[in-house]
Scaffold this motif. Structure first.
Motif, PDB file in Angstrom:
ATOM      1  N   HIS A 170       1.512  -1.188   0.239  1.00 18.05           N
ATOM      2  CA  HIS A 170       0.156   0.179   0.071  1.00 18.05           C
ATOM      3  C   HIS A 170       0.824   1.480   0.149  1.00 18.05           C
ATOM      4  O   HIS A 170       2.338   0.946  -0.290  1.00 18.05           O
ATOM      5  CB  HIS A 170      -0.331   0.118   0.872  1.00 18.05           C
ATOM      6  CG  HIS A 170       0.150  -0.144   2.933  1.00 18.05           C
ATOM      7  ND1 HIS A 170      -0.944   0.002   3.795  1.00 18.05           N
ATOM      8  CD2 HIS A 170       1.024  -0.286   2.825  1.00 18.05           C
ATOM      9  CE1 HIS A 170      -0.316  -0.560   4.609  1.00 18.05           C
ATOM     10  NE2 HIS A 170       0.565  -0.691   4.235  1.00 18.05           N
ATOM     11  N   SER A 172       0.759   3.354   1.934  1.00 12.87           N
ATOM     12  CA  SER A 172       0.702   3.943   3.660  1.00 12.87           C
ATOM     13  C   SER A 172       2.312   4.114   4.201  1.00 12.87           C
ATOM     14  O   SER A 172       2.279   5.087   4.937  1.00 12.87           O
ATOM     15  CB  SER A 172       0.343   2.914   4.439  1.00 12.87           C
ATOM     16  OG  SER A 172      -1.668   3.684   4.232  1.00 12.87           O
ATOM     17  N   ARG A 196       0.908  -7.106  -4.725  1.00 17.59           N
ATOM     18  CA  ARG A 196      -0.193  -7.407  -3.853  1.00 17.59           C
ATOM     19  C   ARG A 196      -0.495  -9.216  -4.428  1.00 17.59           C
ATOM     20  O   ARG A 196      -0.576  -8.826  -5.373  1.00 17.59           O
ATOM     21  CB  ARG A 196      -1.666  -7.350  -3.618  1.00 17.59           C
ATOM     22  CG  ARG A 196      -1.562  -6.192  -2.395  1.00 17.59           C
ATOM     23  CD  ARG A 196      -2.575  -5.486  -1.882  1.00 17.59           C
ATOM     24  NE  ARG A 196      -2.716  -4.722  -1.237  1.00 17.59           N
ATOM     25  CZ  ARG A 196      -3.440  -3.756  -0.276  1.00 17.59           C
ATOM     26  NH1 ARG A 196      -4.721  -3.957  -0.159  1.00 17.59           N
ATOM     27  NH2 ARG A 196      -3.541  -2.705  -0.011  1.00 17.59           N
ATOM     28  N   GLN A 209      -2.714   3.420  -5.746  1.00 17.02           N
ATOM     29  CA  GLN A 209      -3.177   3.500  -4.931  1.00 17.02           C
ATOM     30  C   GLN A 209      -3.207   4.813  -4.668  1.00 17.02           C
ATOM     31  O   GLN A 209      -1.812   5.850  -5.145  1.00 17.02           O
ATOM     32  CB  GLN A 209      -2.934   3.464  -3.538  1.00 17.02           C
ATOM     33  CG  GLN A 209      -3.778   1.980  -3.051  1.00 17.02           C
ATOM     34  CD  GLN A 209      -3.780   1.561  -1.509  1.00 17.02           C
ATOM     35  OE1 GLN A 209      -2.333   1.724  -1.355  1.00 17.02           O
ATOM     36  NE2 GLN A 209      -4.421   0.522  -1.526  1.00 17.02           N
ATOM     37  N   GLU A 211      -2.299   7.452  -1.391  1.00 21.74           N
ATOM     38  CA  GLU A 211      -2.359   7.997   0.208  1.00 21.74           C
ATOM     39  C   GLU A 211      -2.739   9.427   0.346  1.00 21.74           C
ATOM     40  O   GLU A 211      -1.311  10.519  -0.185  1.00 21.74           O
ATOM     41  CB  GLU A 211      -1.120   7.244   0.532  1.00 21.74           C
ATOM     42  CG  GLU A 211      -1.122   7.798   2.073  1.00 21.74           C
ATOM     43  CD  GLU A 211      -1.700   6.000   2.399  1.00 21.74           C
ATOM     44  OE1 GLU A 211      -2.101   5.476   1.747  1.00 21.74           O
ATOM     45  OE2 GLU A 211      -1.612   6.076   3.744  1.00 21.74           O
ATOM     46  N   GLY A 308      -6.309   6.826   2.466  1.00 19.65           N
ATOM     47  CA  GLY A 308      -6.266   5.870   0.870  1.00 19.65           C
ATOM     48  C   GLY A 308      -7.291   4.936   0.046  1.00 19.65           C
ATOM     49  O   GLY A 308      -8.219   4.646   0.447  1.00 19.65           O
TER      50      GLY A 308
HETATM   51  N1  PHE Z   1      -3.657   1.266   3.442  1.00 23.53           N
HETATM   52  C1  PHE Z   1      -4.523   1.138   3.649  1.00 23.53           C
HETATM   53  C2  PHE Z   1      -4.855  -0.166   2.143  1.00 23.53           C
HETATM   54  O1  PHE Z   1      -4.490  -0.222   1.573  1.00 23.53           O
HETATM   55  C3  PHE Z   1      -5.837   2.140   2.840  1.00 23.53           C
HETATM   56  C4  PHE Z   1      -5.576   2.947   4.644  1.00 23.53           C
HETATM   57  C5  PHE Z   1      -5.490   4.681   4.465  1.00 23.53           C
HETATM   58  C6  PHE Z   1      -6.571   3.308   5.176  1.00 23.53           C
HETATM   59  C7  PHE Z   1      -4.999   5.022   5.351  1.00 23.53           C
HETATM   60  C8  PHE Z   1      -6.831   4.134   6.165  1.00 23.53           C
HETATM   61  C9  PHE Z   1      -5.619   5.658   6.197  1.00 23.53           C
HETATM   62  O2  PHE Z   1      -5.988  -0.709   2.134  1.00 23.53           O
END
Ligand code: PHE
Length: 338
Positions: A170, A172, A196, A209, A211, A308
């Motif tokens: 992700h 994040s 993934r 994605q 963020e 995200g």
């Molecule tokens: N990183 C999470 C995901 O890929 C999404 C997310 C980002 C959730 C930031 C909360 C805050 O599923």
């Protein structure tokens, strides 16, 4: 002899008039003026001409020779001009015909969506930042409050490169990398590729994605709701209906998933929304104090929210695309519709 000479001149001109090809012109020249030519032959017999007539005969011979040469040259020139014109005519280009269109590339639909989202958040004061796709386990998991053996690791089936190096699952981890570098207040948006182990009509091993992270003093859940609602109405239209549904992410507390009323059926229930009338759009929440601790932020002083979302999913809903794999097949017929 003089009569003979004059007759020869007439004959030559007559032949020249009928001649059409290059060969014919050359043949006439050889026939009359060549080493064994007719005129040359007559000249050789000059001895037989009487002395009185010799000067006149010589003069006539020369004149005839020169005029024949000149006539043949002129005819050759005309012939060449004509051929040139014909060639030009045969090769002619009709400049009024439409040209062959050059196939022009265009911006991929996923990148269009990325640009659109980035410019909306730029208007809210967010800066665009990027992070690495090959990521340390620490940033992808640990620092985000996902320890080893935590069941949340299974939420995202991971490609491992080494024991502690992964293809990021992700975007994040960029939150952590940024907070390590800069102090609040901050507003950042980070688009990029994530990976993934997953593959079907709605999953590809690589996808995109975005963020978002905002940290400041006094940030609360109302700010999160306000910004995300404003953003989603810009992307899907003013009349978009949203709901915030309680959820769980290890790095946010509380966490919420944001759904919009199904853009396909308007909420009645259809195949796209799995008959629920709602579409999951993004994950979000208030940054967990445990994450702040990892980057040495004082969670008594600062608070923030993060979110995200998947770009392919947004593009699929916006453009009514039913199979995510179409984005990556590079079929120009598909791509040029957007
Ligand atoms: N990183 C999470 C995901 O890929 C999404 C997310 C980002 C959730 C930031 C909360 C805050 O599923």
């Amino acid at each position: 002899m003089i009569n003979e000479l004059q007759q020869l001149g007439k004959d030559a001109l007559a032949e020249l008039k009928d001649a059409k090809t290059l060969d014919q012109f050359q043949n006439i020249r050889t026939k009359y003026l060549g080493r064994k030519g007719l005129l040359t032959g007559i000249l050789r017999n000059i001895a037989k001409v009487s002395d009185d007539e010799k000067p006149l005969f010589g003069k006539l011979c020369n004149e005839l020779k020169n005029s024949l040469n000149a006539n043949i040259d002129e005819a050759l020139q005309k012939h060449a001009d004509l051929k040139n014109q014909q060639d030009l005519f045969n090769d002619k280009i009709d400049v009024t015909l439409p040209g062959n269109a050059i196939k022009c590339g265009r911006i991929h639909p996923v990148i269009q969506v990325r640009q659109e989202i980035c410019s909306i958040f730029a208007s809210y004061g967010f800066s665009i930042v990027e992070g690495p796709e090959i990521e340390l386990d620490y940033y992808n998991f640990e620092a985000l409050n996902i320890p080893q053996d935590h069941p949340a690791r299974d939420m995202q089936d991971t490609f491992y490169i080494e024991d502690n190096v992964v293809l990021r699952t992700h975007t994040s981890p960029v939150q952590v990398r940024i907070m390590e570098k800069i102090q609040p207040p901050l507003r950042i948006l980070s688009p990029g590729k994530v990976y993934r182990r997953d593959s079907d009509v709605s999953h590809t091993p690589m996808f995109h994605q975005i963020e978002g992270l905002l940290v400041d003093q006094g940030v609360n859940f109302g700010d999160l709701k306000g910004i995300l609602a404003s953003f989603l109405k810009k992307i899907f239209g003013e009349s978009t209906v949203l709901r915030f549904r309680p959820s769980f992410f290890p790095f946010t507390e509380p966490s919420a998933e944001v759904d919009i009323r199904c853009v396909m059926c308007g909420g009645k229930g259809c195949r796209v929304c799995g008959q629920s009338g709602w579409l999951e759009i993004l994950g979000s929440g208030m940054v967990d104090p445990a994450v702040f601790k990892n980057v040495n932020y004082d969670s008594e002083k600062y608070s923030g929210f993060a979110f995200g979302l998947g770009l392919e999913r947004i593009a699929m809903l916006k453009y009514g695309i039913s199979d995510i794999r179409l984005f990556f097949e590079n079929d120009i017929r598909f791509l040029k519709q957007f």
